[in-house]
Design a protein around this motif. Structure first.
Motif, PDB file in Angstrom:
ATOM      1  N   GLN A 145      43.146 -29.587 -22.437  1.00 47.03           N
ATOM      2  CA  GLN A 145      43.411 -28.196 -21.828  1.00 47.03           C
ATOM      3  C   GLN A 145      44.188 -28.104 -20.521  1.00 47.03           C
ATOM      4  N   PHE A 146      44.201 -28.998 -19.808  1.00 42.52           N
ATOM      5  CA  PHE A 146      45.022 -29.239 -18.522  1.00 42.52           C
ATOM      6  C   PHE A 146      46.385 -29.107 -18.960  1.00 42.52           C
ATOM      7  N   MET A 147      46.836 -29.868 -19.853  1.00 49.09           N
ATOM      8  CA  MET A 147      48.193 -29.911 -20.149  1.00 49.09           C
ATOM      9  C   MET A 147      48.671 -28.885 -21.062  1.00 49.09           C
ATOM     10  N   ASP A 148      47.704 -27.955 -21.819  1.00 47.77           N
ATOM     11  CA  ASP A 148      48.088 -26.652 -22.091  1.00 47.77           C
ATOM     12  C   ASP A 148      48.304 -25.664 -21.354  1.00 47.77           C
ATOM     13  N   GLY A 179      51.594 -22.199 -17.721  1.00 48.77           N
ATOM     14  CA  GLY A 179      51.848 -21.436 -16.496  1.00 48.77           C
ATOM     15  C   GLY A 179      50.537 -20.835 -16.037  1.00 48.77           C
ATOM     16  N   SER A 180      49.403 -21.397 -16.302  1.00 52.29           N
ATOM     17  CA  SER A 180      48.031 -20.596 -15.884  1.00 52.29           C
ATOM     18  C   SER A 180      47.482 -21.555 -14.938  1.00 52.29           C
ATOM     19  N   GLU A 202      55.146 -33.092 -14.156  1.00 56.02           N
ATOM     20  CA  GLU A 202      56.350 -32.192 -13.917  1.00 56.02           C
ATOM     21  C   GLU A 202      57.625 -32.972 -13.844  1.00 56.02           C
ATOM     22  N   ALA A 203      57.370 -34.221 -13.288  1.00 60.28           N
ATOM     23  CA  ALA A 203      58.613 -35.063 -13.337  1.00 60.28           C
ATOM     24  C   ALA A 203      59.043 -35.600 -14.552  1.00 60.28           C
TER      25      ALA A 203
END
Length: 370
Positions: free
Chosen positions: A207-210, A215-216, A234-235
Motif C-alpha cells: 500500500q505504501f508503494m502504491d 502521490g498521495s 525515489e532514488a
C-alpha cells in the motif's frame, strides 16, 4: 555576609524571613523574588541582598501558581539511553539553561501508554512547554489537549497530523535519496535496505508503494524509517531502476535480533545485494555483526552506508560511510522554538528540516563479482 545554618536554625528560609531581613512586607518580597508586579529598584536591591544573605531558594511551583510560569520545559524522549536522544537532550538543556529554564526529562520507550503517563506527569508539574518525540503520528489526543489548554508543544524527529505544533527533524527523505544515489553512481544495481518498518498507518509495504506512485503520501507525516524508505524508492525511480522487494529488509520489531535476521536473509539470497543501506544505528550494528559472521569484507564484497554516525564507524578499517545527523542542533532548535512560544510568539507553525552531513570513510566501491 551570608547567614549560616547556625544563624538561622535548621528550618527552611521563607519569603517572610527575607522580608523581615530586608525591612519590607511579605507581599513586596514576594513580588521582587517572583519577578512580577512593580517595586522600586532600591527595594529590589534590598530584597535580593537579603535573599542572598539568607541563602533563600525560591519555590518554583508556588511561584508558578502566581505568575503562571514555572521556568521549566518538559521533554519526552523515546529512549534516553540512545545516543540519538542523548545528543538532542544536550542541545535542549544548553539553550534552556542559558534562558534561565530548567528541563524535566521523561522517557516513553516508544510506547504510547508510557508517553501518555509522561505527558500527564509533566503537565501536573506545570511545565511551561513540552518537547516530545511522539509515538502516535495520526491522533495523539493528549497533545491536542495540551495545546488546547495553552501548553505549547514542539515535536522532534517526527510530526503528528493536524497538530498545531512546531517541529524540527532531519530531512530524512533527501538524505536517504542522496545516499542511495551515491551507491547507484558507484555502479550498484542491487542495493539492500535494512530498516525498522512496522505497519504503516494506512497499510503495509504494498500500500505504501502504491501511495508513493499515485502521490498521495505526505512525507512529513511519516515516521523517520518510512521517510528513509521513501528516499530509497525515489532514488531507484530517479535512476530508472526497478525495486526488488526482496532487498527491502523490513524489521517489524525494533530489535537487534530482528535486524540480524533480515540482514542474514538478504545476504544469503542467490542474488544478494552488492551494497547495503542501514536506516539507523541499531540496524547498522546488527548488520555489521552479520557481515562479519558471513566473512564478507567491506567494501570489496559489499559496499555499506549507514544512517546515523556512531563512534565505532570511524574505528574500523576501512571506516564506515555514514549520514551524520546534527543531533545537538536539533535539540537547540527545538528549545528555541518552545521558548519563543512560551514567550507568546504567535503565527504559523513551523516545520523545520535540518540538513545532515555525509561522512565518507571508504566503505563504498564499485560492485565486484558475487
Amino acid at each position: 555576609m551570608r547567614a549560616t545554618m547556625a544563624d538561622r536554625g535548621t528550618g527552611k528560609i521563607t519569603i517572610a524571613d527575607v522580608a523581615k531581613r530586608a525591612g519590607v512586607s511579605t507581599a513586596t518580597a514576594g513580588r521582587v523574588l517572583g519577578g512580577y508586579g512593580y517595586s522600586r529598584q532600591e527595594i529590589k536591591d534590598k530584597v535580593r541582598q537579603a535573599a542572598d544573605e539568607l541563602g533563600y531558594r525560591p519555590n518554583l511551583l508556588a511561584r508558578g501558581l502566581i505568575t503562571g510560569k514555572t521556568k521549566t520545559i518538559g521533554v519526552v524522549a523515546g529512549d534516553i539511553q540512545s545516543p540519538f536522544y542523548a545528543s538532542i537532550l544536550r542541545g535542549i538543556a544548553d539553550v534552556a539553561r542559558n534562558a534561565g529554564f530548567g528541563v524535566l526529562l521523561t522517557n516513553s520507550d516508544e510506547r504510547l501508554d508510557r508517553e501518555l503517563e509522561a505527558v500527564q506527569l509533566l503537565r501536573e508539574k506545570q511545565v511551561d512547554g513540552l518537547i516530545i518525540a511522539p509515538c502516535d503520528p495520526v491522533a495523539s489526543p493528549h497533545l491536542h489537549a495540551a495545546i488546547h489548554d495553552g501548553c505549547p508543544v514542539v515535536l522532534i524527529d517526527r510530526i503528528v497530523e493536524k497538530l498545531d505544533a512546531d517541529s524540527v527533524a532531519v530531512d530524512n527523505r533527501t538524505a536517504s535519496r542522496d545516499a542511495i544515489g551515491r551507491l547507484i553512481a558507484a555502479g550498484h544495481r542491487r542495493i539492500g535496505l535494512v530498516a525498522e518498518l512496522e505497519r504503516w498507518q494506512r497499510g503495509g509495504l504494498d500500500q505504501f508503494m502504491d501511495a508513493l506512485e499515485n502521490g498521495s503520501i505526505d512525507p512529513l507525516a511519516l515516521f523517520p524509517s518510512w521517510q528513509r524508505l521513501y528516499g530509497y524508492l525515489e532514488a531507484h525511480r530517479d535512476a530508472g531502476l526497478p525495486v526488488d522487494r526482496a532487498l527491502i529488509g523490513r524489521v517489524g520489531i525494533y530489535s537487534a535480533d530482528a535486524a540480524r535476521m533480515e540482514t542474514r536473509r538478504m545476504l544469503q539470497l542467490p542474488e544478494r545485494p552488492t551494497a547495503l543501506f542501514t536506516a539507523d544505528g541499531l540496524m547498522s550494528a546488527a548488520a555489521m555483526e552479520v557481515i562479519t559472521t558471513l566473512n564478507l569484507h567491506v567494501p570489496t564484497d559489499l559496499s555499506l552506508i549507514c544512517f546515523d554516525d556512531l563512534d565505532w564507524m570511524s574505528f574500523l578499517k576501512p571506516g564506515i560511510t555514514a549520514v551524520v545527523q546534527p543531533l545537538t542542533e536539533i535539540g537547540e532548535t527545538a528549545a528555541r522554538l518552545i521558548l519563543a512560544r512560551i514567550e507568546g510568539e504567535d503565527g504559523e507553525r513551523r516545520h523545520l528540516a535540518v540538513q545532515p552531513a555525509f561522512a565518507e570513510r571508504g566503505s563504498i566501491a564499485a560492485p565486484g563479482p558475487l
